[in-house]
Design a protein around this motif. Structure first.
Motif, PDB file in Angstrom:
ATOM      1  N   UNK A 151      34.812  37.054  49.272  1.00 57.90           N
ATOM      2  CA  UNK A 151      36.118  37.421  49.807  1.00 57.90           C
ATOM      3  C   UNK A 151      37.292  36.913  48.972  1.00 57.90           C
ATOM      4  N   UNK A 152      37.003  36.219  47.886  1.00 57.57           N
ATOM      5  CA  UNK A 152      38.063  35.682  47.027  1.00 57.57           C
ATOM      6  C   UNK A 152      38.208  36.625  45.837  1.00 57.57           C
ATOM      7  N   UNK A 153      39.436  37.032  45.547  1.00 61.02           N
ATOM      8  CA  UNK A 153      39.688  38.047  44.519  1.00 61.02           C
ATOM      9  C   UNK A 153      40.231  37.433  43.237  1.00 61.02           C
ATOM     10  N   UNK A 154      39.619  37.831  42.132  1.00 61.90           N
ATOM     11  CA  UNK A 154      40.076  37.449  40.795  1.00 61.90           C
ATOM     12  C   UNK A 154      41.129  38.464  40.364  1.00 61.90           C
ATOM     13  N   UNK A 155      42.267  37.987  39.861  1.00 58.15           N
ATOM     14  CA  UNK A 155      43.344  38.852  39.399  1.00 58.15           C
ATOM     15  C   UNK A 155      43.586  38.649  37.917  1.00 58.15           C
ATOM     16  N   UNK A 156      43.766  39.757  37.207  1.00 61.42           N
ATOM     17  CA  UNK A 156      44.137  39.736  35.794  1.00 61.42           C
ATOM     18  C   UNK A 156      45.636  39.893  35.683  1.00 61.42           C
ATOM     19  N   UNK A 157      46.206  39.289  34.683  1.00 57.66           N
ATOM     20  CA  UNK A 157      47.641  39.391  34.435  1.00 57.66           C
ATOM     21  C   UNK A 157      47.995  40.787  33.934  1.00 57.66           C
TER      22      UNK A 157
END
Length: 178
Positions: free
Chosen positions: A152-158
């Motif tokens: 449920x934890x989301x990795x975000x790219x810049x």
């Protein structure tokens, strides 16, 4: 929040300092796209609360701090370092946030939802999240497996400055780094 709830909600790894407009005092933007979250759209993490890490050109960890006490949010904290004695020593940053993305916002760039002052979770979850932060931020050479935040934890790219006004495409959601 329910027992066993998430501590870290989302994170960004090794974002580039030069891809942020540091001219804005309090309302700068830190725009990210969810990895593997094609319909999520862009999110502004400037008001995120959590932990951050600063790195030099060789990805050496040089500073760890927190954003979240009182009115201290991620963008103003990073901006302070971008204009301090540390300014020439770091080129990248990672962050681990406790505020949820407001997926209901129907705007071009989504914002965040505030978290309560008390977050309830269990011991195993806290330990998994602390370990994950340390592994991902420090990249110790003997840790072969990554950290465990949970699904449920989301990795975000810049989103680079020159692409912040463009529509995302399939490549934006790949996990591979340039």
């Amino acid at each position: 929040m329910e027992e066993g709830g998430r501590l870290i909600r989302n994170y960004g790894l090794f974002w580039r300092k030069h891809e942020v407009d540091w001219k804005q005092r309090r309302h700068g933007r830190l725009i990210g796209l969810g990895v593997r979250k094609i319909n999520g759209g862009r999110v502004d993490f400037s008001q995120q609360r959590g932990i951050y890490a600063l790195y030099d050109d060789t990805f050496r960890l040089i500073y760890v701090g927190q954003a979240g006490g009182k009115d201290r949010r991620l963008y103003p904290r990073l901006r302070k370092h971008a204009h301090s004695v540390l300014s020439e020593r770091w080129t990248r940053f990672s962050w681990f946030g406790i505020c949820d993305v407001d997926w209901q916002t129907a705007v071009d760039v989504r914002g965040l939802r505030e978290v309560p002052d008390e977050i309830r979770t269990d011991r195993v979850n806290v330990l998994n999240h602390l370990e994950a932060i340390l592994i991902m931020a420090g990249e110790p050479i003997k840790n072969l497996k990554g950290g465990i935040f949970g699904k449920d934890v989301t990795h975000f790219r810049q989103v680079p400055l020159n692409r912040q006004n463009q529509k995302p495409d399939e490549e934006d959601f790949s996990e591979e780094e340039e």
